[in-house]
Design an enzyme around this catalytic site. Structure first.
Site, mmCIF file in Angstrom:
data_model
loop_
_atom_site.group_PDB
_atom_site.id
_atom_site.type_symbol
_atom_site.label_atom_id
_atom_site.label_comp_id
_atom_site.label_asym_id
_atom_site.label_seq_id
_atom_site.Cartn_x
_atom_site.Cartn_y
_atom_site.Cartn_z
ATOM 1 N N LYS A 105 -39.147 -28.046 -0.622
ATOM 2 C CA LYS A 105 -40.400 -27.301 -0.556
ATOM 3 C C LYS A 105 -41.322 -27.839 -1.647
ATOM 4 O O LYS A 105 -41.008 -27.762 -2.836
ATOM 5 C CB LYS A 105 -40.141 -25.805 -0.751
ATOM 6 C CG LYS A 105 -41.244 -24.961 -0.127
ATOM 7 C CD LYS A 105 -40.852 -23.500 -0.038
ATOM 8 C CE LYS A 105 -41.917 -22.715 0.746
ATOM 9 N NZ LYS A 105 -41.626 -21.290 0.773
ATOM 10 N N TRP B 259 -43.089 -27.249 3.589
ATOM 11 C CA TRP B 259 -41.762 -27.779 3.866
ATOM 12 C C TRP B 259 -41.838 -29.267 4.170
ATOM 13 O O TRP B 259 -42.723 -29.706 4.886
ATOM 14 C CB TRP B 259 -41.159 -27.087 5.092
ATOM 15 C CG TRP B 259 -40.987 -25.615 4.930
ATOM 16 C CD1 TRP B 259 -41.749 -24.650 5.500
ATOM 17 C CD2 TRP B 259 -40.004 -24.945 4.156
ATOM 18 N NE1 TRP B 259 -41.301 -23.400 5.137
ATOM 19 C CE2 TRP B 259 -40.215 -23.560 4.299
ATOM 20 C CE3 TRP B 259 -38.938 -25.382 3.345
ATOM 21 C CZ2 TRP B 259 -39.423 -22.607 3.675
ATOM 22 C CZ3 TRP B 259 -38.148 -24.436 2.730
ATOM 23 C CH2 TRP B 259 -38.395 -23.063 2.890
ATOM 24 N N GLU C 141 -17.365 -25.864 13.441
ATOM 25 C CA GLU C 141 -17.282 -24.455 13.819
ATOM 26 C C GLU C 141 -17.687 -24.179 15.265
ATOM 27 O O GLU C 141 -17.530 -23.052 15.750
ATOM 28 C CB GLU C 141 -18.219 -23.624 12.904
ATOM 29 C CG GLU C 141 -17.783 -23.487 11.458
ATOM 30 C CD GLU C 141 -18.234 -24.663 10.579
ATOM 31 O OE1 GLU C 141 -18.623 -25.706 11.136
ATOM 32 O OE2 GLU C 141 -18.186 -24.517 9.352
ATOM 33 N N THR D 50 -12.891 -27.738 7.837
ATOM 34 C CA THR D 50 -14.243 -28.250 7.637
ATOM 35 C C THR D 50 -14.461 -28.359 6.136
ATOM 36 O O THR D 50 -14.128 -27.454 5.371
ATOM 37 C CB THR D 50 -15.286 -27.340 8.297
ATOM 38 O OG1 THR D 50 -16.585 -27.782 7.904
ATOM 39 C CG2 THR D 50 -15.125 -25.879 7.915
#
Lengths: 552, 552
Positions: free
Chosen positions: A448, A453, A338, A191
């Site tokens: 942010k 957010w 994963e 990965t």
């Protein structure tokens, strides 16, 4: 924590313990579907029973190169019958299949070849120049076998053990695939985050078999049009070197589906194969989907009856709509290198069908609903589940029978991945009351602004709905007053004004679908020629932040 | 034989090992289908989320009776929500669920209660008289909990620990189901052959989870009308005390299907529930199917859209035809108490659809095609596969992830069952080129006449096609000239002549579908009032041979 008083069943001496092994995915395929067809680019075709025999021949050919249980065999190829044979034959020997990411730089490929302890390499002629560059730095690599569509081999400085087809064809047809411990390492691949060295993930036979069963059941059991059945015809369009083609080659062989392997991805070839081979089921990343839609728009081709799972990155609603308009039955799936990889799918649920076309679009582009057997949680920093209100953010953490149990040779990163006994995805998401998940950001990409957010993914999705916009990426940039502000990089295929983009976003603010602070200022909407990508085609936000492209 | 050099994956310390446990079948059910409904007889209904909470309450209630990991809890009930709660709650505690066959004689129930080491018994009021008879011979039985539909408990001499509903309702709602070793004994029940004591089979959590996944995938993945989907509504009509309701309660909860539990089987009630609850998926034995068809014929009810798997004994073509005529989508399945149970299913394959109605009927009544992950062989006495010619007979032997690894406390019988590393079914079958299997006899029921084999099942199937014939059983009887000859016992619901039966069989001989030596002489076709059955409703051929019923 286990209950040690519970009675563990002690089988009688002669009972067969039945480990979960990749070879068993072939049981039904061979018993019931021996005459089913596998084709390479529509140019070569054979039956499942030939496939089965060639797996045995491949094992004998590799055995002659001293491949043994525990040996790592690397493969560099486009999507081919040879790759499919390797998916089965190599792990069935007890050896480890290493699917090399051919899009990495030669230096990265070198790193992964060394890290994986690869001893034998099967390499398509197209990639010989890469191998020539790094061969002398790979003393552990004992043999190189070349893969060629027509048997011819380009001139090379490499010492070759032979050509794949020649070696397989002349090998003996009997091979006794002995039973293995189901926790035997079957596959490894790497990965590539945007930071640090590539990390090797590993899957055992048990991981792969359980992923195949649970994912197949999650796609086969729903009642709607998107469900997979044995009547479907499969063509992968996520490369087989990338996260095991999302595990679908194992699934479709297990179920006995006709299989079309398209070689190197060329949009015109993919569209032609879909038509001539009557392909009904595929999976790909949004970038490829865009090429397919564009290609079909050019030719006026109708793509009805083609179920396509979209993953790798978020499915933009604009692109989803364009694909639906061409007749494709597209929906998103989610997973990572994963995670096996598939852990959620955005199939339309059988009950509570979407109320409107808008709802339907939103669902198809969502992260989906958890697959069977997946303990899929969205948690706060103290590992408490966040409310299922579609608003509260948390990190997706997972348990399933098919997650990588470690990063190869990386004990610290492995523990970080698995801290607290759950696999940490670093994906920030909200969960809705009906179990639908929506990723709103990567942990490291969150923006942010003024204490609030902003979901970069949400803003990106809305920008791609603007007519003429091809692609968008949003990052946080420093701002004195607000700490951070969102900045959008936009690629267009027609003339688009920044004011138009901003107006479109403000429309969503007025409709209360977006917060006002999520809308970039006009000078923070930049039209660029190209957005930087990682080797697997994802937006490279690290590079975007470090070296933002100039306005086009 | 394992390859000890192969690399076994060593997970990082914090990685979750994910044992395959029954509790994980609830993951999706609760996350995505919490508002799905379970109803008991249409009279009581609750949601999956209530079900989940009641499982925790049941565990607390049983914990208060000192049920611990390793404790065996016996259940005697009709198909109810209580039984479903026991299917999950008892094994999830690490305890063993013992599903008592309530059709056995009190002496046999006593034997199985002692043999299974049952410490706690949950018993429906209907079965209190049986328990009263045997209670004082069960010193190991610590507690008896009574199950009652309306909370009232009939007068009994038994000391009761309480009433199920009262105990569950007042129990705490939180229970932490700890992880278990996946090989923990989850369930036990007894198989009653026609000879010897009942033998206890055992299944672990792993067996049950893998059976649920593989069987669900085998029923969900085909393309035809018979395939199961999450849109279906499920009602078991194979008792939950019998071979775990063929494993389907686990499957349908896992997939989130609406579930209808019909209590004691009364044909009128079953037919009413099918209509009012819109049931679309069930399974039953041929005897029940006959009752349902007869019941629907009386009322003129149309049974369209009802998929029903038939097992337990062969599906007679005449009955299958009658069910199809009522609109039911019936097809056979095959398995035994020892095999999980499902190992093959006669779903119409997606490709190569049957050529004719006759072919379709034959396929639906066959033993079916092997389920996924099942290594299903038909072998001669030297364990060699017989040719797949539809003619050569052999014994069905099996490997799958869900077979009983032993008979409880019966080491010799266990080794006999598993000799050579394959489970021996004692079913004699032929296999066709396309993988379809047809059982032709039980090993101990085979008829050999003049050196040739006669399939009693085949002759029985043909006799049931004669108008007016309700049921038929064929055994071998001694014959001086031929060694053995077939003899048929026939139950009718209208006037039928022996000559008509014989003529019908001879028609099949003339059409080359049957061998002449398989046709019983006219004096060996005996019309009887009833055919003796075992406790689970199968023809008791041992008794037929020992004490053949008189002509009616």
């Amino acid at each position: 924590m286990t209950n040690s008083n519970a009675l563990i069943l002690e089988p009688t001496a002669s009972a067969y313990a039945y480990p979960l092994l990749i070879k068993q995915l072939l049981l039904n395929a061979m018993s019931l579907h021996g005459d089913q067809e596998i084709t390479y680019r529509g140019e070569m075709r054979y039956r499942f029973r030939d496939f089965h025999q060639r797996i045995a021949q491949l094992a004998n050919a590799l055995g002659a190169l001293d491949v043994k249980p525990g040996t790592t065999v690397a493969v560099m190829d486009w999507d081919s019958h040879r790759y499919l044979e390797s998916y089965f034959g190599i792990p069935m020997m007890g050896a480890t299949l290493f699917t090399v990411n051919v899009r990495l730089s030669p230096a990265q490929i070198l790193y992964t070849m060394i890290d994986s302890d690869a001893e034998v390499l099967l390499v398509h002629t197209d990639f010989l120049p890469i191998v020539e560059q790094i061969r002398d730095q790979l003393p552990g690599l004992r043999h190189v076998v070349v893969l060629s569509d027509d048997g011819s081999v380009a001139a090379t400085s490499l010492a070759l053990a032979g050509e794949y087809e020649a070696l397989v064809t002349k090998a003996a047809r009997q091979y006794d695939f002995a039973d293995l411990d189901e926790n035997t390492k079957a596959v490894t691949f790497y990965t590539t985050g945007t930071t640090g060295d590539p990390k090797g993930v590993c899957y055992s036979h048990r991981h792969i078999v359980l992923h195949a069963m649970a994912t197949a059941l999650s796609v086969c059991s729903p009642g709607g049009t998107q469900r997979l059945s044995t009547a479907d015809v499969y063509m992968p369009i996520t490369p087989m070197f990338h996260v095991l083609g999302w595990g679908f080659p194992y699934i479709t062989i297990m179920l006995g589906l006709r299989t079309v392997l398209p070689g190197r991805y060329v949009p015109e070839v993919l569209l032609r194969l879909r038509e001539t081979e009557k392909v009904t089921f595929s999976h790909c990343v949004p970038t490829i989907l865009q090429m397919l839609v564009t290609g079909a728009e050019k030719t006026g081709q109708d793509l009805s009856g083609w179920k396509v799972i979209i993953g790798g990155s978020a499915l933009p609603p604009g692109l989803c709509k364009a694909a639906l308009d061409k007749g494709m039955d597209v929906f998103a799936g989610y997973g990572m290198s994963e995670t096996g990889p598939v852990v959620s799918l955005a199939l339309t649920p059988t009950r509570s069908a979407p109320a409107s076309a808008e709802e339907d679009l939103k669902l198809r582009c969502s992260t989906g609903r958890p697959s069977l057997m997946v303990d899929f949680r969205v948690v706060d920093e103290d590992m408490r589940d966040v409310p299922r209100d579609g608003v509260t953010r948390g990190e997706i953490v997972l348990r399933s029978p098919s997650l990588t149990p470690l990063y190869f040779k990386k004990p610290e990163a492995s523990e970080e991945l698995w801290r607290g006994g759950y696999l940490h995805t670093q994906d920030i998401a909200v969960m809705f009351p009906d179990g639908v998940v929506q990723i709103v950001d990567r942990l490291k990409d969150v923006i942010k602004t003024g204490g609030e957010w902003v979901s970069s993914i949400e803003v990106e999705g809305l920008i791609t709905q603007v007519p003429g916009v091809h692609e968008a990426a949003v990052i946080g940039v420093p701002d004195e007053k607000w700490g951070e502000r969102p900045m959008a990089f936009v690629v267009t295929w027609a003339d688009v004004e920044a004011a138009t983009v901003r107006e479109h976003l403000l429309d969503h603010v007025r409709a209360r679908r977006l917060s006002a602070y999520a809308v970039p200022e006009i000078e923070r909407i930049r039209f660029v020629k190209e957005i930087p990508k990682t080797s697997v085609g994802k937006v490279n936000k690290k590079q975007l932040r470090a070296a933002p492209p100039e306005a086009a």
